[in-house]
Design a protein around this motif. Structure first.
Motif, PDB file in Angstrom:
ATOM      1  N   GLY A   1       7.784  30.334 -11.951  1.00 36.64           N
ATOM      2  CA  GLY A   1       7.055  31.044 -12.802  1.00 36.64           C
ATOM      3  C   GLY A   1       7.384  32.681 -12.924  1.00 36.64           C
ATOM      4  N   VAL A   2       7.742  33.042 -13.990  1.00 38.93           N
ATOM      5  CA  VAL A   2       8.286  34.713 -13.792  1.00 38.93           C
ATOM      6  C   VAL A   2       7.427  35.304 -14.833  1.00 38.93           C
ATOM      7  CG1 VAL A   2      10.433  35.825 -14.584  1.00 38.93           C
ATOM      8  CG2 VAL A   2      10.481  33.824 -13.619  1.00 38.93           C
ATOM      9  N   ALA A   3       6.962  36.551 -14.396  1.00 40.11           N
ATOM     10  CA  ALA A   3       6.013  37.270 -15.259  1.00 40.11           C
ATOM     11  C   ALA A   3       6.905  37.654 -16.804  1.00 40.11           C
ATOM     12  CB  ALA A   3       5.491  38.395 -14.454  1.00 40.11           C
ATOM     13  N   ARG A   4       5.969  37.274 -17.680  1.00 45.05           N
ATOM     14  CA  ARG A   4       6.294  37.506 -19.153  1.00 45.05           C
ATOM     15  C   ARG A   4       5.321  38.088 -19.688  1.00 45.05           C
ATOM     16  NH1 ARG A   4       7.974  32.928 -17.392  1.00 45.05           N
ATOM     17  NH2 ARG A   4       6.242  31.947 -18.074  1.00 45.05           N
ATOM     18  N   PRO A   5       4.930  39.335 -19.614  1.00 49.22           N
ATOM     19  CA  PRO A   5       3.795  39.787 -20.354  1.00 49.22           C
ATOM     20  C   PRO A   5       3.642  39.631 -21.754  1.00 49.22           C
ATOM     21  CG  PRO A   5       4.774  41.637 -19.230  1.00 49.22           C
ATOM     22  CD  PRO A   5       5.811  40.450 -18.935  1.00 49.22           C
ATOM     23  N   THR A   6       2.401  39.103 -22.312  1.00 50.12           N
ATOM     24  CA  THR A   6       2.149  38.895 -23.520  1.00 50.12           C
ATOM     25  C   THR A   6       1.485  40.005 -24.335  1.00 50.12           C
ATOM     26  OG1 THR A   6      -0.302  37.955 -23.049  1.00 50.12           O
ATOM     27  CG2 THR A   6       1.665  36.382 -23.254  1.00 50.12           C
ATOM     28  N   VAL A   7       1.322  40.975 -23.415  1.00 49.29           N
ATOM     29  CA  VAL A   7       0.946  42.362 -24.043  1.00 49.29           C
ATOM     30  C   VAL A   7       1.626  43.569 -23.685  1.00 49.29           C
ATOM     31  CG1 VAL A   7      -1.188  44.196 -24.199  1.00 49.29           C
ATOM     32  CG2 VAL A   7      -1.605  41.699 -24.017  1.00 49.29           C
ATOM     33  N   LEU A   8       2.353  44.159 -24.442  1.00 50.32           N
ATOM     34  CA  LEU A   8       3.176  45.230 -24.253  1.00 50.32           C
ATOM     35  C   LEU A   8       2.481  46.453 -24.085  1.00 50.32           C
ATOM     36  CD1 LEU A   8       5.973  44.223 -26.893  1.00 50.32           C
ATOM     37  CD2 LEU A   8       5.721  43.416 -24.583  1.00 50.32           C
ATOM     38  N   ARG A   9       3.057  47.158 -23.173  1.00 53.50           N
ATOM     39  CA  ARG A   9       2.329  48.563 -23.007  1.00 53.50           C
ATOM     40  C   ARG A   9       3.211  49.843 -22.837  1.00 53.50           C
ATOM     41  NH1 ARG A   9      -0.956  44.884 -20.235  1.00 53.50           N
ATOM     42  NH2 ARG A   9      -3.131  44.912 -20.846  1.00 53.50           N
ATOM     43  N   ALA A  10       2.886  50.956 -23.372  1.00 58.18           N
ATOM     44  CA  ALA A  10       3.659  51.965 -23.000  1.00 58.18           C
ATOM     45  C   ALA A  10       2.411  53.299 -22.779  1.00 58.18           C
ATOM     46  CB  ALA A  10       4.620  52.521 -24.076  1.00 58.18           C
ATOM     47  N   GLY A  11       2.299  53.499 -21.499  1.00 57.15           N
ATOM     48  CA  GLY A  11       1.241  54.411 -21.425  1.00 57.15           C
ATOM     49  C   GLY A  11      -0.241  53.724 -21.759  1.00 57.15           C
ATOM     50  N   ASP A  12      -0.975  54.356 -22.415  1.00 59.27           N
ATOM     51  CA  ASP A  12      -2.426  53.651 -22.999  1.00 59.27           C
ATOM     52  C   ASP A  12      -2.027  53.356 -24.240  1.00 59.27           C
ATOM     53  OD1 ASP A  12      -1.890  55.915 -24.502  1.00 59.27           O
ATOM     54  OD2 ASP A  12      -3.547  56.940 -23.912  1.00 59.27           O
ATOM     55  N   LEU A  13      -0.916  52.733 -24.556  1.00 60.75           N
ATOM     56  CA  LEU A  13      -0.571  52.130 -25.894  1.00 60.75           C
ATOM     57  C   LEU A  13      -0.414  50.684 -25.664  1.00 60.75           C
ATOM     58  CD1 LEU A  13      -0.056  52.351 -29.123  1.00 60.75           C
ATOM     59  CD2 LEU A  13       2.270  52.929 -28.594  1.00 60.75           C
ATOM     60  N   GLU A  14      -1.012  49.923 -26.365  1.00 58.92           N
ATOM     61  CA  GLU A  14      -0.812  48.547 -26.117  1.00 58.92           C
ATOM     62  C   GLU A  14      -0.619  47.726 -27.291  1.00 58.92           C
ATOM     63  OE1 GLU A  14      -4.487  46.913 -24.482  1.00 58.92           O
ATOM     64  OE2 GLU A  14      -4.205  47.941 -22.671  1.00 58.92           O
ATOM     65  N   LEU A  15       0.380  46.843 -27.216  1.00 61.51           N
ATOM     66  CA  LEU A  15       0.411  45.959 -28.604  1.00 61.51           C
ATOM     67  C   LEU A  15       0.715  44.518 -28.167  1.00 61.51           C
ATOM     68  CD1 LEU A  15       3.992  47.351 -29.747  1.00 61.51           C
ATOM     69  CD2 LEU A  15       1.666  47.553 -30.767  1.00 61.51           C
ATOM     70  N   ASP A  16      -0.380  43.834 -28.861  1.00 62.35           N
ATOM     71  CA  ASP A  16      -0.020  42.237 -28.612  1.00 62.35           C
ATOM     72  C   ASP A  16       0.240  41.521 -29.799  1.00 62.35           C
ATOM     73  OD1 ASP A  16      -0.881  39.646 -28.543  1.00 62.35           O
ATOM     74  OD2 ASP A  16      -2.972  40.037 -27.732  1.00 62.35           O
ATOM     75  N   PRO A  17       1.881  41.250 -29.454  1.00 58.50           N
ATOM     76  CA  PRO A  17       2.425  40.616 -30.677  1.00 58.50           C
ATOM     77  C   PRO A  17       1.898  39.136 -31.242  1.00 58.50           C
ATOM     78  CG  PRO A  17       3.925  41.221 -28.897  1.00 58.50           C
ATOM     79  CD  PRO A  17       2.554  41.136 -28.278  1.00 58.50           C
ATOM     80  N   ALA A  18       1.272  38.429 -30.269  1.00 57.46           N
ATOM     81  CA  ALA A  18       0.658  37.164 -30.894  1.00 57.46           C
ATOM     82  C   ALA A  18      -0.479  37.496 -31.796  1.00 57.46           C
ATOM     83  CB  ALA A  18       0.076  36.252 -29.549  1.00 57.46           C
ATOM     84  N   LEU A  19      -1.249  38.611 -31.444  1.00 58.07           N
ATOM     85  CA  LEU A  19      -2.270  38.608 -32.520  1.00 58.07           C
ATOM     86  C   LEU A  19      -1.839  39.766 -33.278  1.00 58.07           C
ATOM     87  CD1 LEU A  19      -5.379  39.012 -29.846  1.00 58.07           C
ATOM     88  CD2 LEU A  19      -4.587  36.851 -31.238  1.00 58.07           C
ATOM     89  N   ARG A  20      -0.704  40.536 -33.311  1.00 58.51           N
ATOM     90  CA  ARG A  20      -0.513  41.577 -34.173  1.00 58.51           C
ATOM     91  C   ARG A  20      -1.213  42.744 -33.940  1.00 58.51           C
ATOM     92  NH1 ARG A  20       3.752  39.326 -33.823  1.00 58.51           N
ATOM     93  NH2 ARG A  20       5.328  38.839 -35.227  1.00 58.51           N
ATOM     94  N   ALA A  21      -1.732  42.835 -32.713  1.00 58.45           N
ATOM     95  CA  ALA A  21      -2.715  43.979 -32.702  1.00 58.45           C
ATOM     96  C   ALA A  21      -2.236  45.088 -31.984  1.00 58.45           C
ATOM     97  CB  ALA A  21      -4.061  43.345 -32.100  1.00 58.45           C
ATOM     98  N   CYS A  22      -2.559  46.504 -32.401  1.00 61.22           N
ATOM     99  CA  CYS A  22      -2.084  47.803 -31.696  1.00 61.22           C
ATOM    100  C   CYS A  22      -3.571  48.465 -31.236  1.00 61.22           C
ATOM    101  CB  CYS A  22      -1.262  48.290 -32.606  1.00 61.22           C
ATOM    102  SG  CYS A  22      -1.095  49.952 -32.082  1.00 61.22           S
ATOM    103  N   ARG A  23      -3.487  48.751 -29.909  1.00 63.52           N
ATOM    104  CA  ARG A  23      -4.784  49.647 -29.626  1.00 63.52           C
ATOM    105  C   ARG A  23      -4.117  50.854 -28.858  1.00 63.52           C
ATOM    106  NH1 ARG A  23      -5.691  44.320 -29.115  1.00 63.52           N
ATOM    107  NH2 ARG A  23      -4.621  44.281 -26.577  1.00 63.52           N
ATOM    108  N   ARG A  24      -4.898  52.011 -28.693  1.00 65.91           N
ATOM    109  CA  ARG A  24      -4.635  53.049 -27.833  1.00 65.91           C
ATOM    110  C   ARG A  24      -6.041  53.523 -27.362  1.00 65.91           C
ATOM    111  NH1 ARG A  24       0.524  56.711 -28.617  1.00 65.91           N
ATOM    112  NH2 ARG A  24       0.545  56.785 -26.327  1.00 65.91           N
ATOM    113  N   ARG A  25      -6.001  53.374 -26.063  1.00 62.12           N
ATOM    114  CA  ARG A  25      -7.480  53.619 -25.252  1.00 62.12           C
ATOM    115  C   ARG A  25      -8.247  52.758 -25.851  1.00 62.12           C
ATOM    116  NH1 ARG A  25      -7.663  60.167 -26.554  1.00 62.12           N
ATOM    117  NH2 ARG A  25      -5.893  60.886 -25.384  1.00 62.12           N
ATOM    118  N   GLY A  26      -8.027  51.548 -25.942  1.00 62.06           N
ATOM    119  CA  GLY A  26      -8.981  50.584 -26.657  1.00 62.06           C
ATOM    120  C   GLY A  26      -9.439  50.563 -28.035  1.00 62.06           C
ATOM    121  N   VAL A  27      -8.719  51.668 -28.724  1.00 56.53           N
ATOM    122  CA  VAL A  27      -9.005  51.924 -29.984  1.00 56.53           C
ATOM    123  C   VAL A  27      -8.169  51.121 -30.957  1.00 56.53           C
ATOM    124  CG1 VAL A  27      -9.319  53.568 -31.907  1.00 56.53           C
ATOM    125  CG2 VAL A  27     -10.063  54.029 -29.912  1.00 56.53           C
TER     126      VAL A  27
END
Length: 225
Positions: free
Chosen positions: A120-146
């Motif tokens: 079991g190797v960690a393979r994050p499904t959500v990509l992060r750069a600071g408070d910027l989040e990308l969910d490739p599976a859902l094609r969703a982008c959020r910053r500070r939850g927005v």
């Protein structure tokens, strides 16, 4: 080797249990998605066999929630669905392998052993750069939850940059990573997309995470400046 089988077809689940036990696995069974999620989160397993069509919570969501909570036990998904989109959804939510019913039992065991060897190797499904989040599976982008609406190409460019967080990437590398080989876009098009992304994901939040390295390319910083 401990394996969790989450399968609502009780006859199939029992057959898998007997067969895997004979192969040297210690097998736990669950027949419901929520129960399987709880057991997988609370107990340590070398591998999980997870059906897709489950009561209470389907296999995609079970897998997604396990990965979101940091459980990286290898998962082999079983499904009666036979289609590229179904397989892609399973893999995008964090599964490691996928078998369509009816399947070869010999192949199932071989794949489980391969997953156990891999571990079991960690393979994050959500990509992060600071408070910027990308969910490739859902094609969703959020910053500070927005939520931040992006076009498919904008998302692809940003995803490439975030996957190479804190690294400088050239326009050529971005083109090779985002556009298919049948297209040869003008490198200046990358500047257009980067400019648009800055307006959408940086400026409204007072951030400067997408930086230009003059004469080289671009970099997404992992901090919140």
């Amino acid at each position: 080797m401990r394996v969790l089988v989450v399968e609502d077809d009780r006859r199939l689940a029992e057959l898998l249990s007997r067969g895997l036990t004979a192969e040297g696995f210690a097998v736990d069974l669950e027949h419901d998605g929520r129960d399987g999620l709880w057991r997988a989160a609370e107990h340590a397993y070398e591998v999980i066999v997870l059906d897709v069509m489950l009561p209470s919570l389907n296999g995609y969501r079970v897998c997604e929630r396990l990965r979101a909570t940091g459980v990286w036990t290898p998962i082999l998904m079983l499904t009666a669905k036979d289609g590229e989109l179904d397989e892609a959804e399973g893999l995008d939510t964090g599964a490691d392998d996928y078998l369509t019913k009816p399947f070869s039992y010999v192949v199932l065991v071989a794949r489980l052993r391969a997953l156990v060897r891999r571990g079991g190797v960690a393979r994050p499904t959500v990509l992060r750069a600071g408070d910027l989040e990308l969910d490739p599976a859902l094609r969703a982008c959020r910053r500070r939850g927005v939520p931040i609406p992006l076009t498919a190409r904008e998302f692809a460019v940003l995803e490439f940059l975030v996957r190479h967080r804190d690294q400088v990437v050239t326009k050529t590398e971005i083109i090779q990573g985002v556009w298919d080989s049948a297209h040869d876009p003008d490198p200046n098009l990358v500047e257009v997309y980067v400019s648009t992304l800055r307006r959408k994901v940086d400026a409204p939040f007072g951030r400067r995470s997408i930086t230009t390295v003059r004469g080289v390319g671009y970099c997404v910083r992992g901090d919140d400046r």
